[in-house]
Write an enzyme that holds these catalytic residues in place. Structure first.
Site, short mmCIF file in Angstrom:
data_model
loop_
_atom_site.label_atom_id
_atom_site.label_comp_id
_atom_site.label_asym_id
_atom_site.label_seq_id
_atom_site.Cartn_x
_atom_site.Cartn_y
_atom_site.Cartn_z
N ASP A 1 35.86 -34.16 18.29
CA ASP A 1 37.64 -34.40 18.49
C ASP A 1 38.37 -33.72 16.96
OD1 ASP A 1 39.46 -36.33 20.42
OD2 ASP A 1 40.36 -35.47 18.26
N ILE A 2 39.06 -32.90 17.37
CA ILE A 2 39.80 -32.26 16.41
C ILE A 2 40.55 -33.22 15.51
CG2 ILE A 2 42.23 -31.94 17.59
CD1 ILE A 2 41.86 -28.95 16.44
N ASN B 1 40.77 -42.07 29.15
CA ASN B 1 42.18 -42.40 29.13
C ASN B 1 42.66 -41.49 30.29
OD1 ASN B 1 42.81 -43.71 26.81
ND2 ASN B 1 42.57 -41.82 25.68
N VAL C 1 45.38 -34.61 27.76
CA VAL C 1 44.60 -33.40 28.05
C VAL C 1 43.96 -33.49 29.66
CG1 VAL C 1 42.76 -31.68 27.69
CG2 VAL C 1 43.91 -32.70 25.90
N HIS D 1 37.56 -36.16 30.59
CA HIS D 1 36.79 -36.02 29.03
C HIS D 1 36.50 -37.66 28.81
CE1 HIS D 1 41.17 -36.01 27.87
NE2 HIS D 1 40.99 -36.84 27.08
N MET D 2 35.69 -37.83 28.24
CA MET D 2 35.00 -39.39 27.67
C MET D 2 34.93 -39.12 26.15
SD MET D 2 31.62 -41.53 28.39
CE MET D 2 32.16 -41.98 30.11
N HIS D 3 35.68 -40.05 25.60
CA HIS D 3 35.73 -40.03 24.12
C HIS D 3 34.53 -41.23 23.60
CE1 HIS D 3 40.10 -38.77 22.97
NE2 HIS D 3 40.20 -39.22 24.44
#
Ligand code: AMP
Length: 120
Positions: A35-36, A92, A101, A105-107
């Site tokens: 993650d940025i 999310n 976004v 995606h999975m964090h």
């Protein structure tokens, strides 16, 4: 439910190689990258390579091969980042889930004690 995928989202651009990323792991069906703006010592995003907007979209429409590939990527990310003491996975989704976004995606967050799940 209709899922409208916008191929100009930032993760679509990463998948097309138009924007760089710090890749942690990749297979035929998924890409994992840092993650940025990390919220923890370990903060990796896992995304499917297919055009899915959210977890529920992916769960409904992704093929078994895509879903297995995604989960294999999750296992590799956990091995590579060495989150033996635990981690949190977050997906999310849309407005209530505060999804920024619109590509699923999975964090994966870890590397420290993360506190309780929800603040509000
Ligand atoms: P979400 O709110 O669940 O949609 O989270 C989107 C995440 O994408 C945030 O944690 C951002 O920091 C992250 N992000 C946005 N742009 C990039 C990028 N170019 N490379 C890596 N992570 C990004």
């Amino acid at each position: 439910m209709e899922y409208a995928y916008d191929d100009q989202n930032i993760f679509a651009k990463i998948l097309r190689g138009e924007i760089p990323n710090k890749t942690v792991y990749e297979n035929d069906h998924a890409l994992a990258f840092e993650d940025i703006a990390p919220q923890a010592p370990v903060h990796v995003l896992i995304i499917p390579k297919g055009a899915y907007v959210s977890l529920d979209h992916f769960a409904r429409d992704a093929s078994p091969e895509e879903q297995v590939g995604f989960m294999q990527a999750l296992a590799e990310v956990c091995r590579i980042t060495d989150v033996a003491q635990g981690f949190r996975s977050i997906s999310n989704t849309r407005v209530h889930g505060v999804q920024d976004v619109p590509h699923y995606h999975m964090h994966i967050l870890g590397g420290r004690q993360l506190g309780r799940m929800l603040q509000g």
